[in-house]
Design a protein around this motif. Structure first.
Motif, PDB file in Angstrom:
ATOM      1  N   ALA A 231       0.832  -1.210   0.000  1.00 32.23           N
ATOM      2  CA  ALA A 231       0.000   0.000   0.000  1.00 32.23           C
ATOM      3  C   ALA A 231       0.863   1.255   0.000  1.00 32.23           C
ATOM      4  CB  ALA A 231      -0.939   0.002   1.207  1.00 32.23           C
ATOM      5  N   LEU A 232       1.935   1.255   0.768  1.00 27.54           N
ATOM      6  CA  LEU A 232       2.835   2.413   0.781  1.00 27.54           C
ATOM      7  C   LEU A 232       3.548   2.565  -0.554  1.00 27.54           C
ATOM      8  CD1 LEU A 232       4.393   2.212   4.359  1.00 27.54           C
ATOM      9  CD2 LEU A 232       2.906   4.006   3.467  1.00 27.54           C
ATOM     10  N   ALA A 233       4.024   1.458  -1.103  1.00 28.27           N
ATOM     11  CA  ALA A 233       4.720   1.506  -2.394  1.00 28.27           C
ATOM     12  C   ALA A 233       3.814   2.060  -3.488  1.00 28.27           C
ATOM     13  CB  ALA A 233       5.223   0.113  -2.771  1.00 28.27           C
ATOM     14  N   ALA A 234       2.525   1.766  -3.400  1.00 30.31           N
ATOM     15  CA  ALA A 234       1.570   2.261  -4.400  1.00 30.31           C
ATOM     16  C   ALA A 234       1.469   3.784  -4.370  1.00 30.31           C
ATOM     17  CB  ALA A 234       0.194   1.646  -4.165  1.00 30.31           C
ATOM     18  N   THR A 235       1.843   4.375  -3.239  1.00 24.08           N
ATOM     19  CA  THR A 235       1.822   5.835  -3.124  1.00 24.08           C
ATOM     20  C   THR A 235       3.233   6.419  -3.250  1.00 24.08           C
ATOM     21  OG1 THR A 235       2.018   5.807  -0.706  1.00 24.08           O
ATOM     22  CG2 THR A 235      -0.218   5.774  -1.643  1.00 24.08           C
ATOM     23  N   GLY A 236       4.196   5.574  -3.640  1.00 25.99           N
ATOM     24  CA  GLY A 236       5.564   6.037  -3.841  1.00 25.99           C
ATOM     25  C   GLY A 236       6.342   6.214  -2.549  1.00 25.99           C
ATOM     26  N   ARG A 237       5.920   5.550  -1.496  1.00 27.32           N
ATOM     27  CA  ARG A 237       6.617   5.681  -0.212  1.00 27.32           C
ATOM     28  C   ARG A 237       7.080   4.320   0.297  1.00 27.32           C
ATOM     29  NH1 ARG A 237       2.491   7.724   3.698  1.00 27.32           N
ATOM     30  NH2 ARG A 237       1.126   6.442   2.430  1.00 27.32           N
TER      31      ARG A 237
ATOM     32  N   THR B 105       2.303   5.739   7.069  1.00 25.57           N
ATOM     33  CA  THR B 105       1.088   5.092   7.550  1.00 25.57           C
ATOM     34  C   THR B 105       0.263   4.592   6.373  1.00 25.57           C
ATOM     35  OG1 THR B 105       1.059   6.550   9.470  1.00 25.57           O
ATOM     36  CG2 THR B 105      -0.990   5.426   8.947  1.00 25.57           C
ATOM     37  N   ALA B 106      -0.164   3.350   6.482  1.00 28.08           N
ATOM     38  CA  ALA B 106      -1.041   2.756   5.471  1.00 28.08           C
ATOM     39  C   ALA B 106      -2.327   2.341   6.170  1.00 28.08           C
ATOM     40  CB  ALA B 106      -0.375   1.544   4.838  1.00 28.08           C
ATOM     41  N   HIS B 107      -3.418   2.514   5.481  1.00 28.19           N
ATOM     42  CA  HIS B 107      -4.714   2.116   6.039  1.00 28.19           C
ATOM     43  C   HIS B 107      -5.219   0.908   5.274  1.00 28.19           C
ATOM     44  CE1 HIS B 107      -4.975   5.629   8.629  1.00 28.19           C
ATOM     45  NE2 HIS B 107      -4.390   6.287   7.639  1.00 28.19           N
ATOM     46  N   LEU B 108      -5.466  -0.174   6.009  1.00 25.95           N
ATOM     47  CA  LEU B 108      -5.914  -1.434   5.421  1.00 25.95           C
ATOM     48  C   LEU B 108      -7.254  -1.824   6.038  1.00 25.95           C
ATOM     49  CD1 LEU B 108      -2.546  -3.357   6.035  1.00 25.95           C
ATOM     50  CD2 LEU B 108      -3.176  -2.081   3.974  1.00 25.95           C
ATOM     51  N   THR B 109      -7.893  -2.787   5.450  1.00 29.31           N
ATOM     52  CA  THR B 109      -9.103  -3.352   6.054  1.00 29.31           C
ATOM     53  C   THR B 109      -9.016  -4.865   5.996  1.00 29.31           C
ATOM     54  OG1 THR B 109     -10.292  -3.238   3.961  1.00 29.31           O
ATOM     55  CG2 THR B 109     -10.620  -1.406   5.481  1.00 29.31           C
TER      56      THR B 109
END
Length: 158
Positions: free
Chosen positions: A63-69, A73-77
């Motif tokens: 999830a972080l990699a998808a935002t280039g980081r 903090t990543a938000h998951l469910t």
């Protein structure tokens, strides 16, 4: 040892004055019980944290990699449960290399503090080993404060 009469879980209900009036053996047992509980809770927390990392760590990194980081903090469910995954960045600086860089900055005529946070300190053993004439120069910059006291109870039964 005597039978434990106060369990660590009961401790929060006691007032400090009640604790100071305990028989010394009861106090010693209470300390041992609390220390044991702390050790067990730390171990349990470590195992739970490891399970969470195993279960959600890869998802959080993705999830972080998808935002280039790589960090943050990543938000998951997971079903109807929201999960906030924090992957912090830890930075360590090589002290010897920073000292060399600081010398180069100074040699170039610049101010080190413009580039590097500098915290000066003197080890207490070094300070105490100095001759009085040197120590007297540093004394005005030195403040001595009391630390947190610790007590260890041991009986003849141990």
């Amino acid at each position: 040892m005597h039978d434990i009469t106060i369990l660590p879980a009961d401790l929060i209900r006691l007032l400090q004055t009640d604790l100071t009036r305990l028989d010394v053996h009861r106090l010693q047992e209470l300390i041992l019980g609390v220390d044991y509980e702390i050790a067990m809770l730390k171990k349990a927390k470590s195992q739970v944290d490891a399970a969470l990392t195993k279960r959600y760590g890869e998802q959080a990194q993705t999830a972080l990699a998808a935002t280039g980081r790589d960090f943050g903090t990543a938000h998951l469910t997971d079903g109807d449960v929201a999960i906030k995954a924090e992957l912090p960045k830890r930075v360590r600086w090589d002290q010897e290399k920073l000292a060399e860089i600081a010398r180069r900055i100074t040699a170039a005529g610049d101010t080190v503090e413009d580039f590097i946070d500098v915290k000066l300190s003197v080890s207490e053993s070094r300070y105490n080993a100095w001759p009085p004439t040197l120590r007297d120069q540093f004394t005005p910059a030195r403040t001595v404060e009391a630390g947190k006291p610790t007590f260890t109870l041991t009986s003849g039964e141990d």
